[in-house]
Write a protein that holds these residues in place. Structure first.
Motif, PDB file in Angstrom:
ATOM      1  N   SER A  67       0.824  -1.209   0.000  1.00 52.80           N
ATOM      2  CA  SER A  67       0.000   0.000   0.000  1.00 52.80           C
ATOM      3  C   SER A  67       0.862   1.265   0.000  1.00 52.80           C
ATOM      4  O   SER A  67       0.483   2.283  -0.577  1.00 52.80           O
ATOM      5  N   ALA A  68       2.050   1.188   0.634  1.00 51.04           N
ATOM      6  CA  ALA A  68       2.946   2.350   0.635  1.00 51.04           C
ATOM      7  C   ALA A  68       3.429   2.657  -0.777  1.00 51.04           C
ATOM      8  O   ALA A  68       3.484   3.824  -1.188  1.00 51.04           O
ATOM      9  N   VAL A  69       3.766   1.609  -1.515  1.00 52.82           N
ATOM     10  CA  VAL A  69       4.234   1.805  -2.891  1.00 52.82           C
ATOM     11  C   VAL A  69       3.115   2.361  -3.757  1.00 52.82           C
ATOM     12  O   VAL A  69       3.328   3.279  -4.562  1.00 52.82           O
ATOM     13  N   ASP A  70       1.914   1.817  -3.603  1.00 58.93           N
ATOM     14  CA  ASP A  70       0.770   2.328  -4.373  1.00 58.93           C
ATOM     15  C   ASP A  70       0.553   3.810  -4.095  1.00 58.93           C
ATOM     16  O   ASP A  70       0.314   4.604  -5.014  1.00 58.93           O
ATOM     17  N   PHE A  71       0.621   4.187  -2.818  1.00 58.03           N
ATOM     18  CA  PHE A  71       0.456   5.599  -2.450  1.00 58.03           C
ATOM     19  C   PHE A  71       1.527   6.462  -3.110  1.00 58.03           C
ATOM     20  O   PHE A  71       1.239   7.531  -3.659  1.00 58.03           O
ATOM     21  N   LEU A  72       2.780   5.983  -3.055  1.00 61.26           N
ATOM     22  CA  LEU A  72       3.885   6.772  -3.587  1.00 61.26           C
ATOM     23  C   LEU A  72       3.772   6.932  -5.100  1.00 61.26           C
ATOM     24  O   LEU A  72       3.975   8.036  -5.637  1.00 61.26           O
TER      25      LEU A  72
END
Length: 417
Positions: A67-72
């Motif tokens: 989810s962190a990568v998707d957000f970034l």
């Protein structure tokens, strides 16, 4: 016209750092940022735009690296950051065989997923980011830069583990890490004209939340403190450093601790955090050591083990010409540098109190047997330089064999097959 740029991505166990290097007559930073506290409360993105001289913080929800990568990626796209990106460079903590940066292919990703057992705290998260960038930028080369490559010059006497030989064939040996940082530090010594960079005896001390040292002779690494995994060597923010294997046996029998639980304890609950029972941050511990014996002991153990490592590496090198402090602690903590170097005059190591207190580039006296330096590290610049050189080599290769096919399009065919 959109400015062409190289994006660098440096993933940790709880953070993702990135830099955007704009290309022109010279390479310069346009943007930098960090998404930190992943899988914790208060996950946030902090970034600095150098062109407009501004910094901002954005709160986000990121329960894991996916989810962190998707957000970034969504944030990159909302800011139109990816439009001019011509290549992406990724810090990859470990590769058992690879010594040079490599452009991503399906076969390379398969190999690295197999290698993930060697660095499970880092490698899977890094590969998640690589694949996310591939999906978001399918026409852009992804270049992997390996943190263990710097240590491939270590002799067998330094890399061999003293366990049954049959395990060596399964990949068990001392690999070493922080290699991108060490690459930069050696480049800086060369730029500064320090003769030890190419023909001397150097100890590099990367002291931060992760801490390690490397011994370099004639420009080549001959030993390093981290070993099979980044948890070995010096005590760190939350990592134990070297441990008697009997500790696991004892805790397994007496506490019922399983191997995964022991691994988590040694990586996330030990080091400065475990000893102080307060914080993994050296700044916090220095602030309270006069009133908290646990904090004082944690600092003492850290400095004592670092002092021992310097002595050991001076012996391995047959003397010492240059000592370099880097990393968050090494660059910014005069107190820790002073405690580590105390009583090492017999090796030629001395500090000038004022220079050390001021964090000067050289903290030893004007006349000293050992040159003691403080050099801020720059892993992201090393990644960007490696990306530029790797893509340029590919361009030249395709120019020689297929003049009408660009390196980028050829790479894309490989990554999309």
């Amino acid at each position: 016209m959109t400015q062409e740029s190289i994006l660098t991505v440096n993933a940790g166990s709880s953070s993702i750092k990135f830099e955007l290097f704009e290309l022109g007559e010279t390479m310069h930073r346009g943007l930098s940022g960090k998404l930190d506290r992943i899988e914790q409360e208060g996950t946030r993105l902090t970034f600095s735009d150098y062109e407009h001289a501004e910094s901002q913080t954005v709160d986000c929800q990121a329960s894991d690296h996916f989810s962190a990568v998707d957000f970034l990626i969504d944030w990159f796209e909302s800011k139109e950051i990816l439009a001019g990106v011509t290549a992406v460079g990724h810090r990859i903590v470990h590769a058992t065989q690879l010594a040079q940066p490599e452009i991503v292919t399906p076969a390379l990703l398969d190999e690295l997923y197999r290698d993930s057992q060697f660095a499970p705290q880092h490698l899977i998260n890094e590969l998640v980011i690589v694949e996310a960038c591939q999906r978001s930028m399918p026409n852009v080369p992804q270049v992997l830069c390996f943190d263990s490559s710097f240590h491939h010059t270590m002799p067998r006497v330094a890399s061999t583990l003293p366990i049954p030989r049959r395990y060596e064939a399964k990949g068990l040996k001392r690999y070493g890490y922080h290699g991108l940082s060490y690459t930069y530090l050696m480049q800086e010594l060369q730029r500064l004209g320090d003769p030890a960079a190419s023909e001397g005896r150097v100890i590099l001390a990367h002291l931060g939340n992760g801490a390690s040292m490397a011994a370099v002779r004639d420009g080549k690494c001959i030993d390093t403190s981290m070993g099979f995994t980044p948890a070995a060597g010096l005590p760190m923010g939350s990592r134990s450093g070297d441990l008697d294997p009997g500790v696991f046996s004892y805790l397994s029998r007496r506490e019922g601790l399983k191997s995964d639980e022991f691994f988590d304890m040694a990586n996330h609950e030990s080091g400065l955090l475990g000893m102080s029972e307060t914080s993994s941050d050296m700044r916090d511990l220095l602030a309270i050591e006069s009133n908290d014996v646990r904090a004082a002991e944690a600092i003492d153990v850290f400095c004592y083990q670092a002092k021992k490592m310097i002595g050991a590496y001076a012996a391995a090198l047959g003397g010492l010409d240059t000592l370099v402090f880097s990393g968050g602690i090494g660059e910014h903590s005069p107190e820790v540098r002073a405690r580590i170097c105390a009583s090492l005059e017999f090796l030629g190591i001395e500090l000038n109190d004022k220079r050390n207190a001021d964090n000067d580039p050289v903290v030893s006296p004007m006349v000293s047997r050992v040159n003691v330096r403080v050099i801020p590290t720059d892993e992201e610049l090393v990644i960007a330089q490696s990306v530029s050189e790797t893509v340029a080599k590919l361009d030249r290769s395709f120019d020689q064999h297929s003049p009408n096919v660009s390196a980028t399009s050829a790479t894309n065919q490989g990554t999309q097959s």
